[in-house]
Design a protein around this motif. Structure first.
Motif, PDB file in Angstrom:
ATOM      1  N   GLU A  27      35.422  37.469  27.255  1.00 60.98           N
ATOM      2  CA  GLU A  27      36.704  38.011  27.697  1.00 60.98           C
ATOM      3  C   GLU A  27      37.230  39.048  26.707  1.00 60.98           C
ATOM      4  O   GLU A  27      37.314  38.792  25.507  1.00 60.98           O
ATOM      5  CB  GLU A  27      37.738  36.906  27.900  1.00 60.98           C
ATOM      6  CG  GLU A  27      39.021  37.443  28.537  1.00 60.98           C
ATOM      7  CD  GLU A  27      40.057  36.373  28.833  1.00 60.98           C
ATOM      8  OE1 GLU A  27      40.124  35.387  28.088  1.00 60.98           O
ATOM      9  OE2 GLU A  27      40.802  36.548  29.811  1.00 60.98           O
ATOM     10  N   GLY A 128      58.245  42.933  38.290  1.00 57.74           N
ATOM     11  CA  GLY A 128      57.289  41.860  38.564  1.00 57.74           C
ATOM     12  C   GLY A 128      55.921  42.184  38.008  1.00 57.74           C
ATOM     13  O   GLY A 128      55.605  43.333  37.734  1.00 57.74           O
ATOM     14  N   GLY A 133      46.741  37.074  37.620  1.00 61.24           N
ATOM     15  CA  GLY A 133      46.995  35.637  37.517  1.00 61.24           C
ATOM     16  C   GLY A 133      47.249  34.929  38.843  1.00 61.24           C
ATOM     17  O   GLY A 133      47.034  33.722  38.960  1.00 61.24           O
ATOM     18  N   ASP A 298      36.197  36.342  32.278  1.00 55.91           N
ATOM     19  CA  ASP A 298      36.389  34.978  32.813  1.00 55.91           C
ATOM     20  C   ASP A 298      37.008  35.037  34.201  1.00 55.91           C
ATOM     21  O   ASP A 298      36.588  34.319  35.112  1.00 55.91           O
ATOM     22  CB  ASP A 298      37.221  34.095  31.848  1.00 55.91           C
ATOM     23  CG  ASP A 298      38.654  34.569  31.688  1.00 55.91           C
ATOM     24  OD1 ASP A 298      38.915  35.773  31.858  1.00 55.91           O
ATOM     25  OD2 ASP A 298      39.523  33.726  31.386  1.00 55.91           O
TER      26      ASP A 298
END
Ligand code: 8NA
Ligand code: MG
Ligand code: MG
Length: 345
Positions: A27, A128, A133, A298
Motif C-alpha cells: 500500500e 464530503g 472508503g 490493498d
C-alpha cells in the motif's frame, strides 16, 4: 457455477479479505515490480508460515461491520451500521483508516447524534469525501439483496455514512453493481458486462448532485462513465502496459481513481497473461495484477477480489493463501449466512 450459487458468495467475501491482507504489503508504494509481487505471493505457500500472519486493514474491518449489520438486522439499518463502524474504530483504531474518515468515525460514536449522515456531510468543508472508503466495503450489499435497485440504493446509503460526495458514494454503487453482475455470471460475456455498467452509471451519474459535484471538481460530466469507457478501450487492446493503466485509470485513494481500475484488473485477468505464472488461475492473476499497479493496493485488490471471487467461486481461492489471512475464515462463514438472506428476501 450457477448464478448466485453459494460458492460465488463465499468466493466474493473471501477474495476481498485476501486482496486486503495480501495488498497491505505494498500500500502506497509507487512502483511494484511484478517479480516482487510474485515473491510475496510465493511466500504464502511456505508451510512454516503461521496462520493469519497477514492482518486485515480498514477495508475488511468496515466490510465486516456491513456484513454483521445486514445479517443481524436482516437488511439495511443506518443506526445499527453507524454504531458498528464507530465501535469497530474505537476498538481497533490502528487498521490504517484514511486520515479524514477518522473524524467521522469519532462523531458517529456520540450518543447525542441525531442524523447519522451529518458527520459525513461536514467533511472537507462541507464537500464530503470522495475517497474509496465507501466502495471498499460495498460488496456485502450485492450479497444481501437480489434486486439491482436495492443493491444500488443501499450501497449508496451505506457509503453516505462516511462519504457524502457523489464521487465517493457513486464509487460504492459501481463496485456493488459489479459484484452483483458477476454473481449472476455476467463476466462470461465481458463486453456486455462493461456495457451494462456504463448504461447503469449513465443513469446514476445523471442525478443533479452527481452532475454538480463533477462540475465543482472539474471532472468530466459523468466521471465514472468516462472512466468505464477507458476500461472498455483498454480491454479491447491486446497489449497494455502497467504505466498506461495507471495513467488512464489511476491507482489512488479516490473512488474515481480505484473502482474502475479494480474492474479493469478483473477483466484483464480473465485470460492468461505471459507475465503471470501459468499455474495461476484467474483469481490469482487478478490479485497479483492488482498489486503490481502499486498505489492503493490493498483497496484495489480487495475490490477486484470481491468481483473476481463472485465470478470464479471459492474453489478458485488457494487454500494456502487463505490460511495466511486474518478474517478469511470468518468471511467464508458469513458468506454462507448472506447467501441464505439473499435467497430468502
Ligand atoms: P477519507 O474519507 O479520509 O479519504 C481518503 C483521503 O482522500 C483523504 O484523507 C483526503 O486526502 C482525500 N480526500 C477525500 N475527499 C476529499 C475532498 N473532498 N477534498 C480533498 N481531499 C479529499 O478515507 P477513506 O475511507 O475514503 O479512505 C480509504 C483509503 O484509506 C483506503 O485506501 C484505505 O486502505 C485507507 N488508506 C490508504 C492509504 C494509501 O496510501 N493508499 C494509506 C492508509 C490508509
Ligand atoms: Mg486499507
Ligand atoms: Mg487502501
Amino acid at each position: 457455477g450457477t448464478p448466485a450459487s453459494m460458492s460465488r458468495f463465499r468466493g466474493a467475501l473471501v477474495a476481498a479479505v485476501l486482496g486486503d491482507c495480501v495488498g497491505g504489503e505494498f500500500e502506497g508504494a509507487e512502483e511494484v515490480p511484478m517479480e516482487t509481487v510474485l515473491q510475496h505471493l510465493n511466500g504464502l505457500e511456505d508451510e512454516t508460515k503461521g496462520n493469519c500472519v497477514l492482518e486485515y486493514s480498514d477495508d475488511t474491518a468496515m466490510t465486516r461491520c456491513v456484513v454483521q449489520s445486514l445479517l443481524n438486522r436482516s437488511g439495511y439499518d443506518q443506526q445499527d451500521l453507524a454504531r458498528r463502524f464507530a465501535k469497530e474504530y474505537s476498538a481497533s483504531p490502528g487498521r490504517g483508516y484514511g486520515s479524514g474518515v477518522i473524524q467521522v468515525l469519532k462523531k458517529l460514536a456520540s450518543p447525542q447524534l441525531v442524523d447519522v449522515y451529518q458527520p459525513a456531510r461536514d467533511q472537507f468543508n462541507g464537500r464530503g469525501s470522495f475517497g474509496n472508503g465507501g466502495a471498499m466495503r460495498a460488496a456485502p450489499f450485492a450479497l444481501a439483496f437480489p434486486n439491482l435497485p436495492d443493491v444500488k440504493r443501499f450501497a449508496c446509503l451505506g457509503a453516505m455514512l462516511t462519504h457524502s460526495c457523489s464521487l465517493g458514494y457513486n464509487g460504492a454503487v459501481l463496485q456493488a453493481m459489479a459484484v452483483h453482475l458477476s454473481l449472476q455470471g455476467a463476466l462470461c460475456l465481458p463486453q456486455q458486462f462493461i456495457s451494462r455498467l456504463i448504461t447503469e452509471m449513465e443513469e446514476v451519474e445523471g442525478e443533479e448532485e452527481a452532475l454538480r459535484d463533477a462540475r465543482i471538481l472539474k471532472e468530466a460530466e459523468k466521471p465514472f462513465c468516462e472512466r468505464l469507457h477507458r476500461v472498455r478501450d483498454l480491454m479491447d487492446r491486446n497489449k497494455v502496459s502497467i504505466e498506461e493503466v495507471i495513467s488512464e485509470l489511476g491507482n489512488g485513494i479516490a473512488a474515481l481513481h480505484s473502482v474502475p481500475t479494480a474492474i479493469f484488473c478483473v477483466l484483464h485477468c480473465l485470460q492468461p497473461r505471459d507475465y503471470l505464472p501459468e499455474s495461476y488461475g484467474g483469481l490469482e492473476r487478478t490479485i497479483a495484477y492488482s498489486l503490481a499497479l502499486g498505489g492503493d493496493t490493498d483497496t484495489i485488490a480487495c475490490m477486484a477480489g470481491a468481483i473476481a471471487g463472485a465470478h470464479y467461486g471459492v474453489e478458485a481461492v488457494p487454500q494456502r493463501w487463505m490460511r495466511c489471512c486474518e478474517g478469511a475464515e470468518d468471511a467464508d462463514m458469513n458468506a454462507a449466512r448472506l447467501h441464505a438472506l439473499y435467497h430468502q428476501t
